[in-house]
Every structure is written in C-alpha cells, then in structure tokens.
Design a protein around this motif. Structure first.
Motif, PDB file in Angstrom:
ATOM      1  N   ASP A 153      -2.565  -9.136  -8.487  1.00 60.09           N
ATOM      2  CA  ASP A 153      -2.773  -8.510  -7.181  1.00 60.09           C
ATOM      3  C   ASP A 153      -1.451  -8.360  -6.439  1.00 60.09           C
ATOM      4  O   ASP A 153      -1.112  -7.272  -5.973  1.00 60.09           O
ATOM      5  N   ARG A 179       0.125  -4.587  -5.850  1.00 58.30           N
ATOM      6  CA  ARG A 179       0.260  -4.036  -4.497  1.00 58.30           C
ATOM      7  C   ARG A 179       1.711  -3.820  -4.131  1.00 58.30           C
ATOM      8  O   ARG A 179       2.057  -2.823  -3.493  1.00 58.30           O
ATOM      9  N   LYS A 234       3.138   0.020  -3.331  1.00 60.05           N
ATOM     10  CA  LYS A 234       3.853   0.349  -2.094  1.00 60.05           C
ATOM     11  C   LYS A 234       5.246   0.904  -2.403  1.00 60.05           C
ATOM     12  O   LYS A 234       5.651   1.917  -1.843  1.00 60.05           O
ATOM     13  N   HIS A 256      -8.878  -7.939  -3.829  1.00 57.14           N
ATOM     14  CA  HIS A 256      -7.804  -7.022  -4.210  1.00 57.14           C
ATOM     15  C   HIS A 256      -8.124  -5.604  -3.739  1.00 57.14           C
ATOM     16  O   HIS A 256      -7.275  -4.924  -3.149  1.00 57.14           O
ATOM     17  N   VAL A 275      -5.962  -3.237  -1.068  1.00 62.61           N
ATOM     18  CA  VAL A 275      -5.464  -1.886  -1.367  1.00 62.61           C
ATOM     19  C   VAL A 275      -6.043  -0.902  -0.354  1.00 62.61           C
ATOM     20  O   VAL A 275      -5.327  -0.044   0.176  1.00 62.61           O
ATOM     21  N   TYR A 316      -4.165  -1.005   2.874  1.00 67.97           N
ATOM     22  CA  TYR A 316      -2.900  -0.267   2.795  1.00 67.97           C
ATOM     23  C   TYR A 316      -3.138   1.240   2.987  1.00 67.97           C
ATOM     24  O   TYR A 316      -2.439   1.898   3.756  1.00 67.97           O
TER      25      TYR A 316
END
Length: 192
Positions: A51, A55, A59, A115, A119, A122
């Motif tokens: 995770d 991530r 990003k 998780h 996401v 984000y």
C-alpha cells in the motif's frame, strides 16, 4: 518481506507457502516467526508495505506527467498504463487479496479495503483541486474506471485498457468541472 510480497503477488496468498518464502529469501523459519507470529500477520505486513509503495509510486507517476490537478486526474490513467505494461503486472494485489479473503470482517480484506479508500482519497483531493462541483462523485466515477481498467488489463491482457478508461474519464472530468460553481473564496478572473 520483499520476497513474500513478490511471491504473494505473482502466485497468490493461499498458493504461496511459508516454506517457499523461506527457501527463496534464505531466512530461517525461527527468524520469520520472531517477526511474524503467523502467515496471516506476514500477509498483513506485506499488504501494508505494498500500500505504502503503490500510493507513493502512483503520486510520483502522476506528478511526473502533469502539473495541474485537472491534468493529474487524466494522468492517473497514464500511470496505470505504465503499471499494466510493466514486466511484473499481476493485477491489483488488493483486489486479489479481497478475493482470497472474501469475508468483509477478515483483517486481510479490511487492509485491502483501506488501501482502496486511501487511493480514492487521493483522487478526491485531485478532483477538489481541479474544481469539480462534486469531488466525491467524480472521484468515485474515476475509481470505477480505474478499477475496471485494472481488471480488464489483468484478465484480458489488454494493453490499452487504461487509455480506453482515460477517454471516458475525459468526459466525466469535463462535465464535473464545467458544472462547478465559482467559489467566493477563489478569485474570479484574477480579481480579488
């Protein structure tokens, strides 16, 4: 943990035995069990590591491709394309985990669900920064496209799944941002 991550990802959680992890990693059984009391604890630790790494990679991959939040929403799909076409793509480890540990109250399933929430958070932040009228709604729509593209790429070996999803995302983003009302907190046309 890195060896366990690779083996679980490529072969599945139930199909990968502790002995195979020990043999490939060169770690003694006693050492492993000093750190992890069970295979399930190792799986949880591996998923948490995946995770964090995924991530951070997502990003970075998005920010490397685009500067504005709206461009970054589309760059999500370019990042996915990179992942799908990589040499070690075996689908989403969290979708795979939730399938193998299907009960919603299973700790492994819970980590997979967390998780996906992170996401989504984000994507929601990007949607809000892009000026979407309803960032949550747009983020959830894009999430469906992202997850669907991931499954299509995994099951069908489709190298263009991310780009097809990106085409649909362009329409959703245009509608969501066009429908946004100007905020009183943001300057209009550069006037304060």
């Amino acid at each position: 943990m890195d060896t366990a991550l690779e083996l679980f990802y490529a072969n599945g959680f139930h199909a990968t035995g502790i002995d195979k992890i020990l043999k490939q990693s060169g770690v003694a059984k006693m050492t492993l069990y000093n750190h992890f009391k069970s295979k399930d604890q190792l799986i949880l630790a591996v998923l948490r590591r995946r995770d964090e790494r995924f991530r951070a990679w997502l990003k970075e991959a998005v920010e490397r491709r685009a500067e504005t939040p709206r461009e970054r929403l589309l760059a999500l799909f370019d990042a996915l394309e990179e992942w799908f076409n990589g040499p070690d793509f075996f689908g989403c480890m969290f979708i795979n985990a939730s399938a193998e540990f299907a009960k919603h109250d299973d700790p492994v399933h819970a980590v997979a669900r967390l998780h996906k929430r992170l996401v989504l958070s984000y994507v929601r932040d990007l949607a809000a920064a892009a000026g979407a009228a309803e960032p949550e709604a747009l983020a959830r729509q894009l999430e469906l496209l992202m997850e669907g593209a991931t499954v299509v790429a995994q099951i069908g070996g489709s190298s263009d799944a991310a780009q097809r999803a990106k085409q649909a995302a362009e329409t959703l983003i245009a509608q969501a941002v066009a429908g946004a009302q100007p905020s009183l907190e943001r300057p209009l046309l550069g006037i304060r």
